[in-house]
Write a protein that holds these residues in place. Structure first.
Motif, PDB file in Angstrom:
ATOM      1  N   ILE A  28      -7.803  17.219   7.747  1.00 38.88           N
ATOM      2  CA  ILE A  28      -7.108  15.957   8.018  1.00 38.88           C
ATOM      3  C   ILE A  28      -6.069  16.139   9.124  1.00 38.88           C
ATOM      4  O   ILE A  28      -6.102  15.428  10.138  1.00 38.88           O
ATOM      5  CB  ILE A  28      -6.442  15.438   6.730  1.00 38.88           C
ATOM      6  N   GLY A  29      -5.130  17.087   8.940  1.00 38.52           N
ATOM      7  CA  GLY A  29      -4.073  17.270   9.929  1.00 38.52           C
ATOM      8  C   GLY A  29      -4.604  17.676  11.284  1.00 38.52           C
ATOM      9  O   GLY A  29      -4.158  17.172  12.312  1.00 38.52           O
ATOM     10  N   VAL A  32      -6.298  14.623  13.055  1.00 39.41           N
ATOM     11  CA  VAL A  32      -5.298  13.659  13.524  1.00 39.41           C
ATOM     12  C   VAL A  32      -4.553  14.203  14.741  1.00 39.41           C
ATOM     13  O   VAL A  32      -4.368  13.501  15.740  1.00 39.41           O
ATOM     14  CB  VAL A  32      -4.304  13.323  12.393  1.00 39.41           C
ATOM     15  N   LEU A 295       0.217  10.561  10.713  1.00 39.33           N
ATOM     16  CA  LEU A 295       0.744  11.860  10.317  1.00 39.33           C
ATOM     17  C   LEU A 295       1.363  11.808   8.929  1.00 39.33           C
ATOM     18  O   LEU A 295       1.204  12.727   8.124  1.00 39.33           O
ATOM     19  CB  LEU A 295       1.785  12.333  11.342  1.00 39.33           C
ATOM     20  N   THR A 298      -1.361  11.771   6.425  1.00 39.20           N
ATOM     21  CA  THR A 298      -1.950  13.108   6.340  1.00 39.20           C
ATOM     22  C   THR A 298      -1.112  14.034   5.458  1.00 39.20           C
ATOM     23  O   THR A 298      -1.649  14.771   4.613  1.00 39.20           O
ATOM     24  CB  THR A 298      -2.070  13.718   7.753  1.00 39.20           C
TER      25      THR A 298
END
Length: 590
Positions: A28-29, A32, A295, A298
């Motif tokens: 995820i991070g 992104v 963010l 996330t």
């Protein structure tokens, strides 16, 4: 058994960390950051570059408007008659009319552009000058034409642009900063015969650049080979270095990244100067609300995943740790608590229990050592205070002063009183532990002066300390015991006139302070006995060598094992004591 326990505990930890870190941060991070941040930076760069172009066009148009009006003035014959000086004596009315016409043209330029124009100045080689400056009273100053013609005007058809500088044409009490357009006029013979100066308000251009809000910490600058305009009110950490500015001027790249900044540049058509937008790289994404929202989501997802796996793994790894935790809490109030090692513990827990047991033993040992050192330090400080006061020395000195007064030796008595006052003032030193070598030398000199009076000048002394170490810090009362030892155990036992020499210098990052006397000296057995006594760790007041042992112990306590006292002596000839100190530690105490 230990291998099974070690592998089981390691797998449990690896499972939790791998799953939560990989799923949360990487998938995820990472997605992104790499995709969304790249897009945000790209969009921000486009907007800043577009803003820079618009600002360059607006500034160029504003300067070009003045330049166009000025060109109309330079096309008139009245100006060129003044430049070529074609007047005869009977043509003086025509010259006056030409001056008036030039003045009106200059005034028209000034009035039409008053918000940007600071002043105008026209002068010829025959002394004719037309100044136009309306805002303030200026000091008259004769301008040297040769100075104005030092620039190479031929490169730009007789024009020269000068970036932000203090105005020297119309000097005022409060300095004004202007941007100047200077034109050199040549007569029909090709000789420099006049010049025109158009001064623009640098403050107007700076305000124009400041209005362009390109980012939170970004700013615009106008660069040229002779300086820059703008960016003066920016924090130091956001300013470009001179090296980067030179690189911008000598490269034609529109964009570059240097020193953590994104730099966008657009040249001005009117003079070739470069309008530069400077933006910290962090600002390119700081304004993106969308990025912050993504963010935040996330982070929440990663925390949720980590929380779930933490709950699963907590029951597996915390049970043995809780037992050790209870022991540690109990140890805070009961130092007799033990940390037993159970064979059924996992490998890591057994290592931890054994470490806590050894730590407990070490803490107990350190507490005992600290207690002993504090007792020793308190005793040492008390003995130092007693050493500072020295009742018998004070009594003997006062007795000597009384005797001098009785003998009507008033001047000697006065000198002795003054030396005694300085001696105790420097000795007490407002409660400071450290004083400079210069202060310690002065303290010793007062002591020697008093002793010379007491012993009827039975000895002489000299103090030679290098100037470069006078400001180095030293423990107070470090030299005086060495000098006292030289008097009582060297000079006095000699029973004839003696000499004491005190010297100091620096060598190989060490400070050397030496006390030499040509007294009775010591035999080899006495020297060894002294060295052994001084080298003992404990300091006792009843010791025969208390003063020297005190100094040696204090030096090692504050400066480390590198600090020491070195003794040299030959019976019947001399004794020398050398104090060795590491210079760096002495300077840290300053």
């Amino acid at each position: 058994m230990s291998r099974i326990g070690r592998a089981g505990f390691k797998k449990q930890v690896m499972f939790v960390l791998t799953i939560s870190s990989f799923i949360g941060a990487l998938i995820i991070g990472g997605a992104v950051y790499f995709f969304e941040t790249h897009q945000v930076k790209k969009n921000a760069a486009y907007l800043i570059q577009n803003t820079t172009r618009q600002a360059a066009v607006m500034l160029n148009d504003r300067l070009n408007l003045v330049f166009t009006q000025y060109n109309k003035m330079t096309d008139k014959t009245s100006l060129w008659r003044l430049v070529n000086q074609t007047y005869q004596e009977e043509d003086s009315p025509q010259k006056y009319k030409d001056i008036l016409e030039c003045y009106r043209d200059m005034k028209e330029i000034y009035s039409a552009n008053s918000e940007i124009m600071d002043s105008l100045y026209f002068a010829t080689s025959d002394g004719t000058s037309i100044p136009l400056y309306k805002d303030m009273i200026f000091e008259k100053r004769k301008i040297n034409l040769e100075d104005m013609f030092q620039k190479n005007y031929e490169e730009n058809y007789g024009y020269y642009w000068l970036n932000k500088h203090e105005d020297q044409v119309f000097p005022t009490r409060k300095p004004r900063y202007v941007v100047s357009l200077i034109q050199c006029f040549k007569n029909t013979k090709g000789e420099a015969a006049g010049y025109m100066v158009l001064n623009f308000k640098s403050s107007y251009i700076e305000k124009l650049l400041e209005k362009a809000q390109i980012s939170e910490n970004g700013y615009m600058m106008l660069l040229s080979d002779d300086g820059f305009l703008g960016g003066t009110h920016v924090e130091e950490k956001y300013r470009l270095s001179e090296k980067t500015i030179r690189e911008i001027l000598h490269k034609e790249n529109e964009n570059m990244e240097k020193e953590g900044f994104s730099i966008y540049q657009v040249p001005l058509e009117i003079n070739g100067w470069i309008l530069v937008s400077v933006v910290p790289v962090g600002d390119l994404v700081s304004s993106s609300r969308q990025f912050l929202v993504i963010l935040g989501i996330t982070i929440l997802i990663i925390l949720l995943i980590a929380g779930i796996f933490s709950l699963v793994s907590a029951s597996m790894i915390t049970r043995p740790i809780e037992k050790l935790t209870e022991r540690v809490i109990e140890f805070q109030t009961n130092q007799n608590v033990s940390f037993p090692v159970d064979k059924n513990m996992g490998y890591e827990m057994r290592i931890l229990a054994e470490g806590l047991s050894k730590l407990k033993e070490r803490v107990e040992e350190l507490l005992r050592q600290v207690k002993e050192e504090q007792e020793e330090k308190s005793k040492l400080e008390l003995l130092i205070v007693q050493e500072q006061i020295k009742p018998h020395f004070l009594y003997n000195t006062l007795s000597s002063i009384k005797q001098l007064i009785s003998m009507e030796e008033n001047q000697k008595a006065e000198d002795m009183c003054e030396a005694l006052s300085r001696f105790y003032r420097l000795g007490l030193s407002d409660g400071r532990d450290f004083i400079t070598i210069q202060e310690e030398a002065e303290h010793v000199e007062n002591y020697l002066l008093i002793q010379r009076y007491r012993y009827a000048a039975n000895f002489d002394y000299s103090i030679n300390i290098a100037d470069d170490i006078l400001k180095v810090k030293l423990l107070k009362l470090s030299l005086q015991p060495l000098v006292e030892n030289a008097i009582y155990h060297g000079i006095k036992k000699k029973e004839e006139f003696g000499t004491i020499v005190i010297s100091g210098y620096e060598e190989n990052d060490f400070i050397y302070l030496k006390v030499f006397d040509d007294g009775i000296g010591m035999s080899e057995e006495e020297l060894k006995e002294l060295q052994t006594a001084v080298g003992r760790g404990k300091v006792r007041e009843e010791s025969n060598h208390f003063g020297l042992r005190n100094v040696n112990h204090r030096l090692k306590l504050y400066f480390g094992e590198e600090a020491k006292l070195v003794f040299e002596s030959t019976y019947g000839m001399y004794t020398q004591v050398t104090m060795v100190l590491p210079k760096t530690k002495g300077e840290k105490e300053c």
